[in-house]
Scaffold this motif. Sequence first.
Motif, PDB file in Angstrom:
ATOM      1  N   TRP A 181       0.836  -1.199   0.000  1.00 51.79           N
ATOM      2  CA  TRP A 181       0.000   0.000   0.000  1.00 51.79           C
ATOM      3  C   TRP A 181       0.874   1.253   0.000  1.00 51.79           C
ATOM      4  O   TRP A 181       1.948   1.253   0.584  1.00 51.79           O
ATOM      5  N   GLY A 182       0.333   2.313  -0.594  1.00 54.66           N
ATOM      6  CA  GLY A 182       0.995   3.614  -0.517  1.00 54.66           C
ATOM      7  C   GLY A 182       1.797   3.950  -1.759  1.00 54.66           C
ATOM      8  O   GLY A 182       1.963   3.118  -2.660  1.00 54.66           O
ATOM      9  N   ALA A 184       7.522   6.501  -2.097  1.00 51.10           N
ATOM     10  CA  ALA A 184       7.767   6.738  -0.670  1.00 51.10           C
ATOM     11  C   ALA A 184       8.726   5.690  -0.101  1.00 51.10           C
ATOM     12  O   ALA A 184       8.926   4.619  -0.685  1.00 51.10           O
ATOM     13  N   GLN A 185       9.319   6.015   1.062  1.00 51.50           N
ATOM     14  CA  GLN A 185      10.199   5.029   1.712  1.00 51.50           C
ATOM     15  C   GLN A 185       9.389   3.806   2.109  1.00 51.50           C
ATOM     16  O   GLN A 185       8.340   3.912   2.740  1.00 51.50           O
ATOM     17  N   PRO A 186       9.871   2.602   1.761  1.00 54.70           N
ATOM     18  CA  PRO A 186       9.128   1.398   2.115  1.00 54.70           C
ATOM     19  C   PRO A 186       9.411   0.925   3.545  1.00 54.70           C
ATOM     20  O   PRO A 186      10.540   1.002   4.029  1.00 54.70           O
ATOM     21  N   PHE A 209       4.044   6.672   4.155  1.00 53.48           N
ATOM     22  CA  PHE A 209       5.012   5.638   3.787  1.00 53.48           C
ATOM     23  C   PHE A 209       4.388   4.618   2.826  1.00 53.48           C
ATOM     24  O   PHE A 209       3.161   4.496   2.737  1.00 53.48           O
ATOM     25  N   ARG A 210       5.243   3.882   2.139  1.00 54.80           N
ATOM     26  CA  ARG A 210       4.818   2.688   1.406  1.00 54.80           C
ATOM     27  C   ARG A 210       4.933   1.518   2.379  1.00 54.80           C
ATOM     28  O   ARG A 210       6.014   1.294   2.940  1.00 54.80           O
ATOM     29  N   VAL A 211       3.853   0.802   2.620  1.00 52.16           N
ATOM     30  CA  VAL A 211       3.863  -0.261   3.624  1.00 52.16           C
ATOM     31  C   VAL A 211       3.604  -1.614   2.964  1.00 52.16           C
ATOM     32  O   VAL A 211       2.706  -1.758   2.135  1.00 52.16           O
ATOM     33  N   LEU A 267      12.665  -2.904  -3.863  1.00 53.85           N
ATOM     34  CA  LEU A 267      12.647  -2.001  -2.708  1.00 53.85           C
ATOM     35  C   LEU A 267      14.049  -1.488  -2.410  1.00 53.85           C
ATOM     36  O   LEU A 267      15.002  -2.261  -2.349  1.00 53.85           O
ATOM     37  N   LYS A 268      14.167  -0.179  -2.218  1.00 53.62           N
ATOM     38  CA  LYS A 268      15.443   0.446  -1.863  1.00 53.62           C
ATOM     39  C   LYS A 268      15.254   1.243  -0.586  1.00 53.62           C
ATOM     40  O   LYS A 268      14.194   1.825  -0.351  1.00 53.62           O
ATOM     41  N   ASN A 269      16.304   1.250   0.261  1.00 57.11           N
ATOM     42  CA  ASN A 269      16.278   2.084   1.466  1.00 57.11           C
ATOM     43  C   ASN A 269      15.105   1.738   2.382  1.00 57.11           C
ATOM     44  O   ASN A 269      14.507   2.606   3.014  1.00 57.11           O
TER      45      ASN A 269
END
Length: 278
Positions: A19-20, A24-26, A52-54, A90-92
Amino acid sequence: MSSGFVTTKDGVQIFYKDWGPKTAQPIVFHHGWPLSADDWDNQMLFFYAQGFRVIAHDRRGHGRSTQTDTGNEMDTYAADVAALTDHLDLKNAVHIGHSTGGGEVARYVARAKPGRVAKAVLIGAVPPIMVKSDKNPGGLPIEVFDSFRAALVANRAQFYHDVPAGPFYGFNRPGAKADQGVIWNWWRQGMMGGAKAHYDCIKAFSETDFTEDLKKIAVPTLVLHGDDDQIVPYADSAPLSVKLLRHGQLKTYKGLGHGVCTINPDVVNPDLLAFIKA
């Protein structure tokens, strides 16, 4: 994509929610035994609302993922996470694990590709190692985990009621008010998964030694643990893990139990947010 599946090298389908905003930061959530991604509903909604991306997945053999009879051990769990993070690129990311999921986080983060992980969080987590031995005299005797296995085989449905109704959330403590919805939801999640995978996972969470994983983790890592945890005893877990981590921070929750993410989100969520934003 709000949910989907990633197929691993051995053909297992791992269910995940995502979601999100993709920019955004995951934050990736790793659930405990024998639960599913649904155990993170509160945190997923909280951090989604924060922008955030969750992401949360069902471990193999758990929830909506394939009911595997093989690969139910930490190396494969970590490889499954790597397959998911590669699939979503996914990064960071911040990886947050509760209980068995904390072991999964430790093993994955210790081996993750450069740039994939920014921070890690272990909540009521099983590292460094749970079972008692000469090297780990403060651990729980193997008979404890043998009794888990016996109860699962004898009557999994009853066992999966007794655990959340008692020690998991501390509802067995004097004066505690049991939350029936929470108990039923734990039972629902547990019974979705496969008995063989859950049986095997008891060995994975109790006998895996995460000492070397913790030493390898180079990213900032927050360790949260209730000192009244009846599932993963505090003294043999959180303080020992922090000593092994290069950049570990320990936060002890006085009087709180194992299921803090569900029972005490008002305490846990702000601490997670502060650590992620720091």
